[in-house]
Design an enzyme around this catalytic site. Structure first.
Site: not given
Length: 638
Positions: A78, A149
């Site tokens: 991220e 994820e």
């Protein structure tokens, strides 16, 4: 990702696959004032950070280059995409082209930067919905897909594991996914005077900024006690799966889900056949020669009972001691219903004696042989149930649409609260009492309405009291179409605290929900109310049981049994949902002083929307019209 190389050494020894990720994260970029989404990648293009990003990636690869468990290198997490990560990706491919390279944040390219993704080997996403994954595989594709994820394991969750694994097995290009995350993160703060552990999280220290309990999102607790989410995950990733071919003839198909191991070398399969919850037959399959990823038909030698609620459960056991499990440890299970006529049933109470009824402006009183019931016209429910001198209610029954929001309800709860689901009042428009062939019937029309808002539900309720004291309940609900999905619908009974013994036929022994019941199986279970409470660090809805056909809650002098026209859900708890909603920590909870029994037509699913996609449509309580018919039968205790 873990600082200690001992973790990867353990993965090598146990045969766990690993993605080795450089520690890179720049969420702060999108927290800046008036920042755009792409600005998470500011560091990805800034020359000041070029060497820092490259060195972190290099150190990760160089340190772990000899670890056989590492299948992927990951550039980070991220942090957006741009020149600095392109440079790092090219270095990895030059240094070690033997492994795959991954970086999810490449889907957030920085405008007008070098966003070359040719060095990345997979299409990586976080929390893509099953619909998005299906669309990906319906289009021509060059790269495999991975969920780096998914299935956010926060609090009571995750609730969507099986749906994703059906796709993992369906699409060859679906590499798999990584559940976020392994453990809850909270600070141990000693024990209460009663000996209960105290865990604190963001905001408990006067700290700013913080994200509250958003880091309490794991499959195990901070002190590594396995949670129900891990039990759910364990059975979803079981190494063997069965499907029924012809259960009447005892024919099933075994699938080996392992990558390298023949089932004959590692797995023993046993089975048990139950009738009305009692084990009536058991057996073991002979050694099964099933190579990795292959299937085999097997015939199971059982005799079908003549009647009753019959099921067979296959248990997969570790064949011999291994570093990760002792011999005969359970690896997972599958369960199937058998084609036998009959259902789970309990002994019916005798229906003898006469009934007397009287009423005034506020109350309907019904007297039978050994019982006296009182119905409140303004509340539309029974306020007193006295059976054989035992008071069954500590306070009036209630209509019930609220649940203590789970962590995965963190988004939908805003709509629930905006719609006033947490503060509805009953308004009864009409009540009618009449004598029928079955007994005394009390009918009423009512609504559940939040203060100053339009009604959420209009309900037509009918309660019939039979000569034996049985209470037959019929509820027809019509929801306002503009309202969001309901958390639940049913009734709530407040029984004396001494009613603490539980017996039920449904999905157990773990808590279970429409989209979270893979760790449970259909059976007859006995428990006490205290152990039904699942003690999440941040209190929330817990302890429900899905797919129930019979429920009995007993005290020393009496019991109540619940059955319904169709499988229902229930939970029995020492705590009210208001208490679970209000308190921030489990060690702050105060018991209600009674046993709170929720009998539900349906509950909304669990999902993983604390971080993941919206709850799948098939698990939402979206019905605008529904009917719930159930029976409450008081019983004497021997």
């Amino acid at each position: 990702y873990p600082n200690s190389p001992l973790f990867l050494k353990m993965c090598d020894e146990l045969g766990l696959y690993a993605v080795a990720e450089a520690d890179m994260e720049s969420h702060g970029g999108i927290d800046l004032y008036k920042a755009e989404q792409y600005e998470i990648g500011k560091l990805a293009v800034h020359p000041l950070f070029a060497d820092a990003i490259l060195r972190r990636v290099q150190r990760s690869v160089i340190r772990d280059k000899n670890r056989p468990c590492v299948l992927f290198w990951s550039l980070g997490n991220e942090s957006g995409y741009g020149d600095n990560f392109v440079r790092a990706a090219q270095w990895v491919k030059q240094y070690d082209a033997s492994r795959l390279l991954h970086y999810e944040s490449s889907i957030y390219p920085y405008p007008n930067a070098n966003n070359d993704i040719s060095a990345l080997d997979v299409m990586s996403r976080m929390y893509a919905s099953t619909g998005e994954i299906r669309e990906y595989f319906e289009q021509p594709r060059k790269k495999p897909f991975i969920q780096c994820e998914f299935c956010h394991a926060m609090g009571n969750g995750p609730g969507d594991l099986e749906d994703y694994f059906e796709q993992i097995y369906q699409y060859d290009g679906f590499v798999g996914g990584l559940v976020w995350e392994w453990c809850d993160h909270a600070v141990y703060a000693g024990k209460t005077p009663e000996g209960k552990k105290k865990f604190l999280y963001g905001g408990d220290f006067g700290d700013f900024p913080n994200e509250g309990n958003f880091c309490v999102d794991g499959l195990v607790s901070p002190d590594r006690v396995p949670g129900n989410g891990l039990r759910e995950y364990k059975n979803v990733i079981r190494p063997v799966r069965m499907r029924a071919s012809d259960p009447k003839e005892g024919t099933y198909v075994i699938r080996n889900c392992l990558d390298f191991t023949n089932l004959r070398d590692d797995v023993e399969i046993r089975w048990e056949l139950t009738r009305n919850g009692e084990v009536v037959q058991t057996g073991a399959l002979p050694e099964q020669d099933v190579p990795p990823h292959e299937e085999k038909r097997v015939d199971v030698a059982y005799c079908l009972p003549q009647d009753g609620r019959c099921l067979i459960r296959f248990l997969y056991l570790q064949k011999q001691d291994a570093p990760y499990a002792k011999a005969l440890s359970e690896l997972g299970f599958d369960q199937f219903e058998l084609p036998v006529r009959g259902s789970f049933s309990a002994k019916a109470a005798p229906e003898e004696g006469g009934l007397e009824v009287s009423e005034d402006e506020t109350t309907v009183r019904i007297d039978g042989e050994g019982f006296q019931y009182e119905f409140s016209k303004p509340e539309g429910v029974f306020t007193r149930l006295n059976f054989q001198a035992a008071e069954l209610l500590e306070k009036p029954m209630e209509y019930n649409i609220w649940r203590a929001p789970t962590d995965n309800d963190r988004n939908i709860r805003l709509e629930w609260e905006k719609a006033g689901f947490d503060r509805t009042c009953v308004k009864v428009y009409r009540t009618e009492v009449r004598r029928t062939e079955r007994g005394i019937s009390v009918r009423c029309e009512l609504s559940l309405t939040p203060v100053y808002l339009q009604p959420v539900l209009h309900v037509r309720a009918e309660y019939t009291v039979t000569p034996g004291g049985r209470l037959e309940v019929s509820l027809e609900g019509k929801k306002d179409d503009s309202m969001p999905s309901l958390p639940r619908f049913g009734v709530r009974l407040f029984l004396p605290e001494r009613f603490d013994r539980l017996r039920y036929f449904g999905f157990g022994p773990q808590e279970s929900y429409t989209d979270k019941h893979r760790a449970s199986y259909l059976g007859l279970f006995e428990s006490d109310v205290a152990t039904q409470h699942v003690d999440y660090i941040k209190p929330q809805e817990n302890g429900s049981h899905f797919g129930c056909e019979y429920l009995e809650l007993a005290g020393p002098e009496a019991a109540v049994a619940v059955t319904a026209d169709a499988p229902f859900s229930f939970n029995a708890s020492p705590y009210t949902q208001e208490e679970l909603t209000k308190k921030k920590h489990n060690f702050e909870l105060e018991k209600a002083g009674c046993t709170v029994l929720c009998v539900d037509y349906k509950q909304n699913g669990i999902g993983s929307n604390s971080c993941g996609p919206e709850l799948l449509k098939q698990y939402r309580f979206d019905e605008t019209s529904f009917a719930f018919r159930f029976t409450v039968t008081p019983q004497n205790r021997p």
